[in-house]
Motif scaffolding. Structure first.
Motif, mmCIF file in Angstrom:
data_model
loop_
_atom_site.group_PDB
_atom_site.id
_atom_site.type_symbol
_atom_site.label_atom_id
_atom_site.label_comp_id
_atom_site.label_asym_id
_atom_site.label_seq_id
_atom_site.Cartn_x
_atom_site.Cartn_y
_atom_site.Cartn_z
ATOM 1 N N GLU A 37 0.830 -1.205 0.000
ATOM 2 C CA GLU A 37 0.000 0.000 0.000
ATOM 3 C C GLU A 37 0.865 1.256 0.000
ATOM 4 O OE1 GLU A 37 -2.509 -0.390 3.368
ATOM 5 O OE2 GLU A 37 -3.563 -2.153 2.600
ATOM 6 N N ASN A 38 1.966 1.195 0.750
ATOM 7 C CA ASN A 38 2.885 2.333 0.803
ATOM 8 C C ASN A 38 3.448 2.652 -0.586
ATOM 9 O OD1 ASN A 38 3.947 4.297 2.400
ATOM 10 N ND2 ASN A 38 5.420 3.008 3.453
ATOM 11 N N LEU A 39 3.924 1.603 -1.259
ATOM 12 C CA LEU A 39 4.485 1.797 -2.598
ATOM 13 C C LEU A 39 3.438 2.299 -3.583
ATOM 14 C CD1 LEU A 39 6.769 -1.338 -2.845
ATOM 15 C CD2 LEU A 39 7.519 1.017 -3.108
ATOM 16 N N ARG A 40 2.257 1.701 -3.526
ATOM 17 C CA ARG A 40 1.203 2.134 -4.444
ATOM 18 C C ARG A 40 0.836 3.591 -4.208
ATOM 19 N NH1 ARG A 40 -2.765 -3.133 -3.948
ATOM 20 N NH2 ARG A 40 -1.773 -4.428 -5.538
ATOM 21 N N ALA A 41 0.788 3.995 -2.925
ATOM 22 C CA ALA A 41 0.453 5.383 -2.614
ATOM 23 C C ALA A 41 1.477 6.341 -3.218
ATOM 24 C CB ALA A 41 0.370 5.576 -1.102
ATOM 25 N N ILE A 42 2.743 5.928 -3.167
ATOM 26 C CA ILE A 42 3.797 6.778 -3.736
ATOM 27 C C ILE A 42 3.685 6.844 -5.253
ATOM 28 C CG2 ILE A 42 6.295 6.981 -4.066
ATOM 29 C CD1 ILE A 42 6.611 5.679 -1.310
ATOM 30 N N LEU A 43 3.571 5.663 -5.869
ATOM 31 C CA LEU A 43 3.617 5.607 -7.328
ATOM 32 C C LEU A 43 2.344 6.115 -7.973
ATOM 33 C CD1 LEU A 43 5.475 2.206 -7.746
ATOM 34 C CD2 LEU A 43 6.400 4.521 -7.779
ATOM 35 N N ARG A 44 1.246 6.182 -7.211
ATOM 36 C CA ARG A 44 0.028 6.788 -7.762
ATOM 37 C C ARG A 44 0.216 8.264 -8.057
ATOM 38 N NH1 ARG A 44 -3.124 3.184 -4.453
ATOM 39 N NH2 ARG A 44 -3.022 4.662 -2.729
ATOM 40 N N LEU A 45 1.204 8.874 -7.383
ATOM 41 C CA LEU A 45 1.467 10.294 -7.619
ATOM 42 C C LEU A 45 1.964 10.555 -9.035
ATOM 43 C CD1 LEU A 45 3.227 11.200 -4.245
ATOM 44 C CD2 LEU A 45 0.878 11.686 -4.907
ATOM 45 N N THR A 46 2.430 9.517 -9.722
ATOM 46 C CA THR A 46 2.918 9.699 -11.086
ATOM 47 C C THR A 46 1.770 9.796 -12.091
ATOM 48 O OG1 THR A 46 3.045 7.318 -11.481
ATOM 49 C CG2 THR A 46 4.989 8.381 -10.514
ATOM 50 N N ASP A 47 0.545 9.472 -11.662
ATOM 51 C CA ASP A 47 -0.620 9.453 -12.551
ATOM 52 C C ASP A 47 -0.450 8.466 -13.697
ATOM 53 O OD1 ASP A 47 -1.963 11.367 -11.058
ATOM 54 O OD2 ASP A 47 -1.068 13.022 -12.173
ATOM 55 N N LEU A 48 0.415 7.479 -13.511
ATOM 56 C CA LEU A 48 0.611 6.439 -14.513
ATOM 57 C C LEU A 48 -0.102 5.165 -14.075
ATOM 58 C CD1 LEU A 48 4.441 6.857 -15.175
ATOM 59 C CD2 LEU A 48 2.580 7.620 -16.655
ATOM 60 N N ASP A 49 -0.421 4.315 -15.032
ATOM 61 C CA ASP A 49 -0.956 2.995 -14.709
ATOM 62 C C ASP A 49 0.222 2.105 -14.340
ATOM 63 O OD1 ASP A 49 -2.080 0.472 -14.588
ATOM 64 O OD2 ASP A 49 -3.493 0.867 -16.228
ATOM 65 N N ILE A 50 0.494 2.005 -13.045
ATOM 66 C CA ILE A 50 1.681 1.305 -12.579
ATOM 67 C C ILE A 50 1.676 -0.153 -13.001
ATOM 68 C CG2 ILE A 50 3.035 0.705 -10.537
ATOM 69 C CD1 ILE A 50 3.029 3.654 -11.295
ATOM 70 N N GLU A 51 0.483 -0.761 -13.031
ATOM 71 C CA GLU A 51 0.411 -2.162 -13.447
ATOM 72 C C GLU A 51 0.941 -2.324 -14.872
ATOM 73 O OE1 GLU A 51 -0.327 -4.632 -11.553
ATOM 74 O OE2 GLU A 51 -0.843 -3.405 -9.819
ATOM 75 N N ASP A 52 0.559 -1.396 -15.751
ATOM 76 C CA ASP A 52 1.040 -1.472 -17.131
ATOM 77 C C ASP A 52 2.537 -1.211 -17.205
ATOM 78 O OD1 ASP A 52 -1.481 -2.042 -17.988
ATOM 79 O OD2 ASP A 52 -1.958 0.004 -18.640
ATOM 80 N N VAL A 53 3.031 -0.273 -16.378
ATOM 81 C CA VAL A 53 4.459 0.044 -16.387
ATOM 82 C C VAL A 53 5.272 -1.173 -15.985
ATOM 83 C CG1 VAL A 53 6.268 1.446 -15.338
ATOM 84 C CG2 VAL A 53 4.072 2.493 -15.945
ATOM 85 N N VAL A 54 4.874 -1.815 -14.869
ATOM 86 C CA VAL A 54 5.615 -2.983 -14.373
ATOM 87 C C VAL A 54 5.463 -4.156 -15.326
ATOM 88 C CG1 VAL A 54 5.763 -4.641 -12.499
ATOM 89 C CG2 VAL A 54 5.457 -2.222 -11.981
ATOM 90 N N ALA A 55 4.244 -4.344 -15.858
ATOM 91 C CA ALA A 55 4.005 -5.474 -16.766
ATOM 92 C C ALA A 55 4.837 -5.343 -18.031
ATOM 93 C CB ALA A 55 2.525 -5.570 -17.100
ATOM 94 N N SER A 56 5.015 -4.114 -18.508
ATOM 95 C CA SER A 56 5.796 -3.936 -19.739
ATOM 96 C C SER A 56 7.237 -4.362 -19.541
ATOM 97 C CB SER A 56 5.741 -2.466 -20.176
ATOM 98 O OG SER A 56 6.372 -1.633 -19.218
ATOM 99 N N GLU A 57 7.809 -4.066 -18.386
ATOM 100 C CA GLU A 57 9.178 -4.469 -18.108
ATOM 101 C C GLU A 57 9.253 -5.969 -17.881
ATOM 102 O OE1 GLU A 57 13.309 -3.836 -17.539
ATOM 103 O OE2 GLU A 57 11.698 -2.638 -18.425
ATOM 104 N N ARG A 58 8.247 -6.532 -17.207
ATOM 105 C CA ARG A 58 8.224 -7.968 -16.948
ATOM 106 C C ARG A 58 8.142 -8.750 -18.252
ATOM 107 N NH1 ARG A 58 3.071 -8.918 -14.920
ATOM 108 N NH2 ARG A 58 3.669 -7.697 -13.082
ATOM 109 N N ASP A 59 7.290 -8.273 -19.164
ATOM 110 C CA ASP A 59 7.108 -8.989 -20.434
ATOM 111 C C ASP A 59 8.321 -8.879 -21.336
ATOM 112 O OD1 ASP A 59 4.621 -9.631 -19.538
ATOM 113 O OD2 ASP A 59 3.595 -8.009 -20.632
ATOM 114 N N SER A 60 9.134 -7.827 -21.120
ATOM 115 C CA SER A 60 10.286 -7.626 -21.999
ATOM 116 C C SER A 60 11.492 -8.444 -21.576
ATOM 117 C CB SER A 60 10.677 -6.147 -22.016
ATOM 118 O OG SER A 60 11.147 -5.738 -20.735
ATOM 119 N N GLU A 61 11.457 -9.062 -20.399
ATOM 120 C CA GLU A 61 12.599 -9.818 -19.909
ATOM 121 C C GLU A 61 12.568 -11.237 -20.460
ATOM 122 O OE1 GLU A 61 12.405 -9.614 -15.718
ATOM 123 O OE2 GLU A 61 13.075 -7.531 -15.597
#
Length: 404
Positions: free
Chosen positions: A198-222
């Motif tokens: 929850e702490n991390l999500r609260a921080i990263l929500r400040l970027t106004d980005l879809d964090i799930e998509d950001v992390v998934a894109s890096e995961r899928d590229s490995e």
């Protein structure tokens, strides 16, 4: 008197001879009065005894029969008691065997649960390298603070169970106590992981980005592969199945830890830092503005910062330098690929301190502030590109304020 009695006896029982002739010889046996009287008395005594025993049997037969019935009843009761005792022995043996089997199953279950927890802790160490902390920690050692004035009060999983193991010598009680402690440790790990996430999500929500998509894109590229082995499968004591709730919690915590690890990696890898390591001022924002040269409206795709000539310009996150040189109106420019689809651009530099292909860390100097290219004065033009589109750097800088 005595002679008279004896005389009477002689009259009644005179001496007698019994002759016997055999093979021309004559023999005789003399039977005296005394012998006759003795035989008569013996016969009388025997007759009296026979009469007594006959009467006794006649009078006491019923009592003897009753005694025999009592003896038979006592014998049957004794046989019943022996049979019941044997049945109780068999039942007791079966109960002890059942209890031992239950105890063995409980012990094996405890060992399996312990193995699951050990593997989960090993998994935590592999992905984080440390124990679970109330506040998340980046892989570079930076502490991610919640995007609130202060962390909430730590949540207690539940009350610690009474140490029955200290009060009882029963192995079963001690195993149950240890299993309860495992549940408490699991609940605390679950709560700590949830709080961390929850702490991390609260921080990263400040970027106004879809964090799930950001992390998934890096995961899928490995480049990854291998068989699927759930964290709950330990290969220990096959055939032993734990309760679904325990297995579900293990898998849920493992999934949360994976998510925490991915978010921490993004927080550690992303361009969240400031691009200048000395005091500076912002001179122009992101978006629509008036062009400083021709006065016409234009789209400004970054932020401008002012400071002194050759002020140290630093990488806002770890990554690889993909461009270092002159780029048209940007002048001397450095571009860094941070992964996750993020590229940062540092323009109008006076000098460049890195080369293409270099790996840089957050806070590492990559050049000095200047006024090269299409620039009115000494300043830094800073851009962030995400998947080929320029985004407002403030979106990541807001979150970066909580990466200390």
């Amino acid at each position: 008197m005595k002679d008279a009695i004896w005389g009477t006896a002689q009259r009644w029982f005179p001496d007698r001879q019994i002759y016997h002739r055999s093979d021309g010889q004559v023999r005789y046996f003399a039977i005296s009065t005394g012998l006759q009287i003795s035989a008569l008395l013996s016969a009388a005594v025997l007759a009296c005894w026979l009469c007594f025993t006959t009467v006794s049997v006649a009078f006491h037969g019923a009592a003897l029969a009753e005694k025999d019935q009592e003896v038979d009843a006592m014998q049957r009761e004794a046989e019943r008691i022996v049979a019941e005792a044997r049945a109780n022995e068999v039942s007791a043996r079966a109960f002890v065997t059942s209890q031992m089997q239950t105890f063995d199953e409980t012990a094996v279950e405890f060992e399996v649960r312990h193995e699951r927890l050990r593997r989960l802790l090993d998994f935590v160490e592999r992905i984080s390298g440390d124990e679970i902390m109330p506040s998340p920690t980046g892989s570079d050692g930076s502490v991610l603070m919640a995007a609130t004035p202060a962390d909430p009060a730590p949540r207690e999983a539940r009350d610690i169970p009474v140490s029955v193991a200290a009060l009882s010598d029963s192995p079963e009680d001690q195993i149950n106590f240890l299993m309860s402690e495992q549940d408490v440790a699991l609940a605390r790990a679950e709560n700590a992981t949830e709080a961390q996430l929850e702490n991390l999500r609260a921080i990263l929500r400040l970027t106004d980005l879809d964090i799930e998509d950001v992390v998934a894109s890096e995961r899928d590229s490995e480049e990854q592969g291998g068989p699927f082995l759930p964290i709950s499968e330990s290969g220990f004591a096959p055939g032993i199945e734990l309760d679904g709730q325990f297995e579900g919690r293990i898998n849920r915590i493992a999934a949360r830890l994976m998510e925490v690890n991915e978010l921490e990696q993004f927080a550690a890898q992303g361009p969240f830092g400031p691009p200048i390591s000395v005091p500076h001022r912002r001179t122009s924002g992101f978006g629509l503005r008036r062009d400083p040269f021709n006065g016409r409206p234009t789209q400004h795709r970054g932020l401008d910062y002012g400071a002194y000539r050759r002020a140290p310009i630093v990488a806002t996150g770890p990554g690889e330098v993909i461009y270092a040189g002159w780029r048209g109106g940007y002048g001397r420019t450095v571009e860094i690929d941070h992964g996750y689809g993020f590229v940062t651009r540092y323009a109008h530099l006076h000098e460049i301190a890195v080369r293409r292909g270099d790996s840089v860390e957050r806070g590492q100097q990559i050049g000095g502030m200047g006024s090269t290219g299409r620039s009115t004065a000494t300043h830094l033009h800073y851009e962030i590109w995400y998947n080929g589109s320029a985004i407002d750097p403030d979106r990541l800088l807001r979150a970066g304020r909580y990466v200390q």
